[in-house]
Write a protein that holds these residues in place. Structure first.
Motif: not given
Length: 179
Positions: A22, A26, A32, A35, A67, A71
């Motif tokens: 992750a 990201v 992360a 996530v 992720s 983003r």
């Protein structure tokens, strides 16, 4: 909700790799971690009467999707903040790519995403684990329960497919036959 001990054990065993995976998408360790935690909650929410063929691959897919969503959301938020604060930024030198370069990069990312979606699941997982998750060929082989030679071949095939797709789509775009 009662926790499934098998799902929890699998999650805890692979949590570090999932966070690394992750993080590569990201670009922030704390995001992360969030996530991966959200991914586990979704994974845990899948009913036990609906078994998943490859639970770890499914968990990686959840992490990947969350992720990518994060983003995109963070990118939109940054653009919105910049747009709201144009007065302060007007006097500063522009250090971001031109709109044309941004559009080109977005198109390239879209083509890579499409190319990866065309891959067989095992090849896509191997490529994602290697490129985004930072996993070694040996780790990929172990995860997919295949030989290291086959794991290496899957990663190479995935990369080659993406390269050919980008090259083909790029030529179509430059020739004016696409878009």
């Amino acid at each position: 909700m009662a926790h499934n001990p098998d799902k929890l054990d699998m999650f805890m065993t692979h949590r570090g790799r999932l966070v690394n995976y992750a993080n590569r998408i990201v670009g922030d360790r704390a995001d992360a971690e969030d996530v991966v935690q959200d991914a586990y909650l979704r994974f845990e929410g899948v009913a036990d009467d609906r078994p998943v063929d490859e639970p770890l691959a499914y968990l990686y897919r959840i992490v990947r999707n969350l992720s990518l969503d994060l983003r995109r959301r963070l990118g939109r938020d940054r653009l919105r903040l910049v747009a709201e604060d144009t007065g302060v930024l007007a006097g500063m030198a522009e250090d971001r790519p031109s709109p044309e370069a941004e559009i080109g990069a977005r198109r390239a990312l879209q083509r890579v995403t499409e190319a990866m979606a065309e891959l067989p699941e095992r090849t896509r997982i191997a490529l994602e684990m290697h490129r985004f998750g930072g996993c070694s060929i040996r780790e990929i082989a172990r995860h997919l329960n295949i030989s290291t030679g086959l794991a290496h071949a899957l990663v190479v095939q995935g990369l080659e497919h993406c390269r050919q797709r980008l090259h083909r789509d790029g030529n179509l775009h430059r020739d004016g036959n696409h878009d």
